[in-house]
Scaffold this active site. Sequence first.
Site, PDB file in Angstrom:
ATOM      1  N   GLU A 160     -11.999  -3.235  44.420  1.00 50.01           N
ATOM      2  CA  GLU A 160     -11.360  -1.958  44.735  1.00 50.01           C
ATOM      3  C   GLU A 160     -11.514  -0.995  43.569  1.00 50.01           C
ATOM      4  OE1 GLU A 160      -7.236  -2.686  45.376  1.00 50.01           O
ATOM      5  OE2 GLU A 160      -7.614  -4.050  47.039  1.00 50.01           O
ATOM      6  N   SER A 193      -0.277  -3.314  28.513  1.00 50.72           N
ATOM      7  CA  SER A 193       0.761  -3.569  29.525  1.00 50.72           C
ATOM      8  C   SER A 193       1.860  -4.391  28.878  1.00 50.72           C
ATOM      9  CB  SER A 193       0.164  -4.346  30.702  1.00 50.72           C
ATOM     10  OG  SER A 193      -0.883  -3.615  31.263  1.00 50.72           O
ATOM     11  N   LEU A 194       2.901  -3.731  28.461  1.00 51.81           N
ATOM     12  CA  LEU A 194       3.966  -4.399  27.712  1.00 51.81           C
ATOM     13  C   LEU A 194       4.996  -5.006  28.669  1.00 51.81           C
ATOM     14  CD1 LEU A 194       4.418  -4.787  24.745  1.00 51.81           C
ATOM     15  CD2 LEU A 194       5.719  -2.648  24.689  1.00 51.81           C
ATOM     16  N   HIS A 195       5.639  -4.195  29.429  1.00 59.44           N
ATOM     17  CA  HIS A 195       6.544  -4.569  30.538  1.00 59.44           C
ATOM     18  C   HIS A 195       7.850  -5.252  30.146  1.00 59.44           C
ATOM     19  CE1 HIS A 195       3.385  -3.072  32.883  1.00 59.44           C
ATOM     20  NE2 HIS A 195       2.638  -4.137  32.893  1.00 59.44           N
ATOM     21  N   CYS A 199      -3.547  -2.166  42.327  1.00 61.46           N
ATOM     22  CA  CYS A 199      -4.759  -2.956  42.436  1.00 61.46           C
ATOM     23  C   CYS A 199      -4.558  -4.239  43.227  1.00 61.46           C
ATOM     24  CB  CYS A 199      -5.355  -3.229  41.055  1.00 61.46           C
ATOM     25  SG  CYS A 199      -4.753  -4.654  40.219  1.00 61.46           S
ATOM     26  N   GLY A 248      -8.662  -7.115  37.410  1.00 59.76           N
ATOM     27  CA  GLY A 248      -9.212  -7.841  36.276  1.00 59.76           C
ATOM     28  C   GLY A 248      -8.664  -7.408  34.929  1.00 59.76           C
ATOM     29  N   GLU A 249      -8.874  -8.297  33.925  1.00 59.01           N
ATOM     30  CA  GLU A 249      -8.467  -8.020  32.547  1.00 59.01           C
ATOM     31  C   GLU A 249      -9.736  -7.589  31.794  1.00 59.01           C
ATOM     32  OE1 GLU A 249      -5.834  -7.902  30.048  1.00 59.01           O
ATOM     33  OE2 GLU A 249      -7.709  -7.298  29.110  1.00 59.01           O
ATOM     34  N   SER A 267      -7.186  -0.697  29.613  1.00 58.61           N
ATOM     35  CA  SER A 267      -5.823  -1.218  29.723  1.00 58.61           C
ATOM     36  C   SER A 267      -5.865  -2.742  29.642  1.00 58.61           C
ATOM     37  CB  SER A 267      -5.231  -0.783  31.065  1.00 58.61           C
ATOM     38  OG  SER A 267      -3.990  -1.404  31.256  1.00 58.61           O
ATOM     39  N   CYS A 306     -10.259   4.870  38.521  1.00 64.68           N
ATOM     40  CA  CYS A 306      -9.705   3.610  38.011  1.00 64.68           C
ATOM     41  C   CYS A 306     -10.651   2.507  38.489  1.00 64.68           C
ATOM     42  CB  CYS A 306      -8.301   3.421  38.572  1.00 64.68           C
ATOM     43  SG  CYS A 306      -7.590   1.834  38.177  1.00 64.68           S
ATOM     44  N   CYS A 333      -8.400 -11.975  39.076  1.00 67.35           N
ATOM     45  CA  CYS A 333      -7.938 -11.978  37.681  1.00 67.35           C
ATOM     46  C   CYS A 333      -7.227 -13.285  37.387  1.00 67.35           C
ATOM     47  CB  CYS A 333      -6.988 -10.803  37.455  1.00 67.35           C
ATOM     48  SG  CYS A 333      -6.444 -10.669  35.749  1.00 67.35           S
ATOM     49  N   CYS A 368      -0.255 -11.740  36.527  1.00 67.14           N
ATOM     50  CA  CYS A 368       1.004 -11.014  36.298  1.00 67.14           C
ATOM     51  C   CYS A 368       1.856 -11.069  37.565  1.00 67.14           C
ATOM     52  CB  CYS A 368       0.725  -9.569  35.917  1.00 67.14           C
ATOM     53  SG  CYS A 368      -0.213  -9.450  34.384  1.00 67.14           S
ATOM     54  N   CYS A 421       1.547  -8.319  40.487  1.00 66.60           N
ATOM     55  CA  CYS A 421       0.202  -7.837  40.784  1.00 66.60           C
ATOM     56  C   CYS A 421      -0.451  -8.604  41.941  1.00 66.60           C
ATOM     57  CB  CYS A 421      -0.657  -7.975  39.523  1.00 66.60           C
ATOM     58  SG  CYS A 421      -2.369  -7.536  39.806  1.00 66.60           S
ATOM     59  N   ASN A 448       5.054  -0.525  41.991  1.00 67.67           N
ATOM     60  CA  ASN A 448       4.596  -0.310  43.358  1.00 67.67           C
ATOM     61  C   ASN A 448       5.143  -1.434  44.217  1.00 67.67           C
ATOM     62  OD1 ASN A 448       2.792   1.853  44.204  1.00 67.67           O
ATOM     63  ND2 ASN A 448       1.547   1.211  42.466  1.00 67.67           N
TER      64      ASN A 448
HETATM   65  S1  SF4 Z   1      -1.967  -6.608  36.204  1.00 67.12           S
HETATM   66 FE1  SF4 Z   1      -4.069  -6.627  35.431  1.00 67.12          FE
HETATM   67  S2  SF4 Z   1      -4.065  -8.371  33.983  1.00 67.12           S
HETATM   68 FE2  SF4 Z   1      -2.241  -8.622  35.267  1.00 67.12          FE
HETATM   69  S3  SF4 Z   1      -2.919  -9.983  36.966  1.00 67.12           S
HETATM   70 FE3  SF4 Z   1      -3.173  -7.836  37.649  1.00 67.12          FE
HETATM   71  S4  SF4 Z   1      -5.299  -7.357  37.195  1.00 67.12           S
HETATM   72 FE4  SF4 Z   1      -4.760  -9.150  35.976  1.00 67.12          FE
END
Ligand code: SF4
Length: 355
Positions: free
Chosen positions: A87, A219-221, A337, A164-165, A196, A105, A112, A116, A119, A294
């Site tokens: 995507e 991405s701290l969170h 995503c 993805g990372e 990111s 984006c 991934c 997270c 996600c 989201n």
């Molecule tokens: S937020 Fe980013 S790093 Fe975390 S699982 Fe989703 S795609 Fe992977």
Amino acid sequence: MRSCTEEILQTVCGELGLKRFRAAQLFHWVQQKAVRSWDEIANVGKGDLKLISSRLSFHPPELLKERRSVDGTRKYLFRLHDGEMIECVLMDYAREQSRDRHTVCVSTQVGCAVGCAFCATGMEGFRRNLTSGEIVGQVLDITYFIRREDPDFQVTNIVFMGMGEPLLNYEEVLGAIKLMNQEKGLNIGMRRMTISTSGVVPQILQLAQENPQVGLAVSLHAANDRARSDLVPMNRRYSLAQLMEACREYSRITRRRVTFEVALTDDNANQTEAEDFVRLLKGQLGHVNLIPVNPVTGTGMKRPDLEKLKTFARVLEAGGISVSVREERGTDIEAACGQLRRQWREGNHEPISSI
Ligand code: SF4
């Protein structure tokens, strides 16, 4: 073909006995004009193209779905040559004083491995890395499709925040950045691209050393290890102390501030959490971006109301932390995503464009 720099094309042309200027022509057609087939390359003879196509493959992905939000955001689902799906999202920001901003984006991996908690991509696991050509290809394909309506369309900004990372696919991401920065290609300035990351400490330090002048968002969170390890499992490998040290080093070397992304839910948007962030970020050259989560099916997380968001931002500001609330884009089209890909796999095959 889309992974090739002009230098690689020169080498290939040389080995095939073709004139050197063919490389510049091909690079221009692929990386600036964003063509999707050999047939669209107008000023290179059929014989030469046949020779080149015997050495380099050109597999533009298939557009499976495009969704448009009421705010103009467009989300695309593509099927790659091996059947995998990715995507990407286009966000338009109209400006009165300067030229309009068109931000894409991009995804950097299929799936991934980080996982997270909030996600949709992470829930489905890791499949494979994307090549630099497949990363750039997302920007080229969006450019191609939009230019059918607006021939002058030009992408201006890139954020590596899709599936993805990015720092776990470091070489291909850096390759894509260099390709998109080429003046004869998309010509997107380094400072207009942002990576990111969930916090891959060794690659943050590597990026600082290479210092390509792109932006870094982390991405701290959460502001403590226990909570962050639950939300962002990368924290079990690199603790908050290690991550913050790497961010300080990044800012020291590059003299650039890091953006800290904080996803807020109805649960964590409270005074105590905000004060924890103030303690964590005090003295750090950075900026906090607050993101109301989201809604993603299966996460059980609820979006906080506006009042909670504002209170959270006020506590950070009072603590001397630079902060903003991210403008929401595309929530009506599942722009977060992984959501579109997941729907497709669950059998929701709407027509390509649903407005
Ligand atoms: S937020 Fe980013 S790093 Fe975390 S699982 Fe989703 S795609 Fe992977």
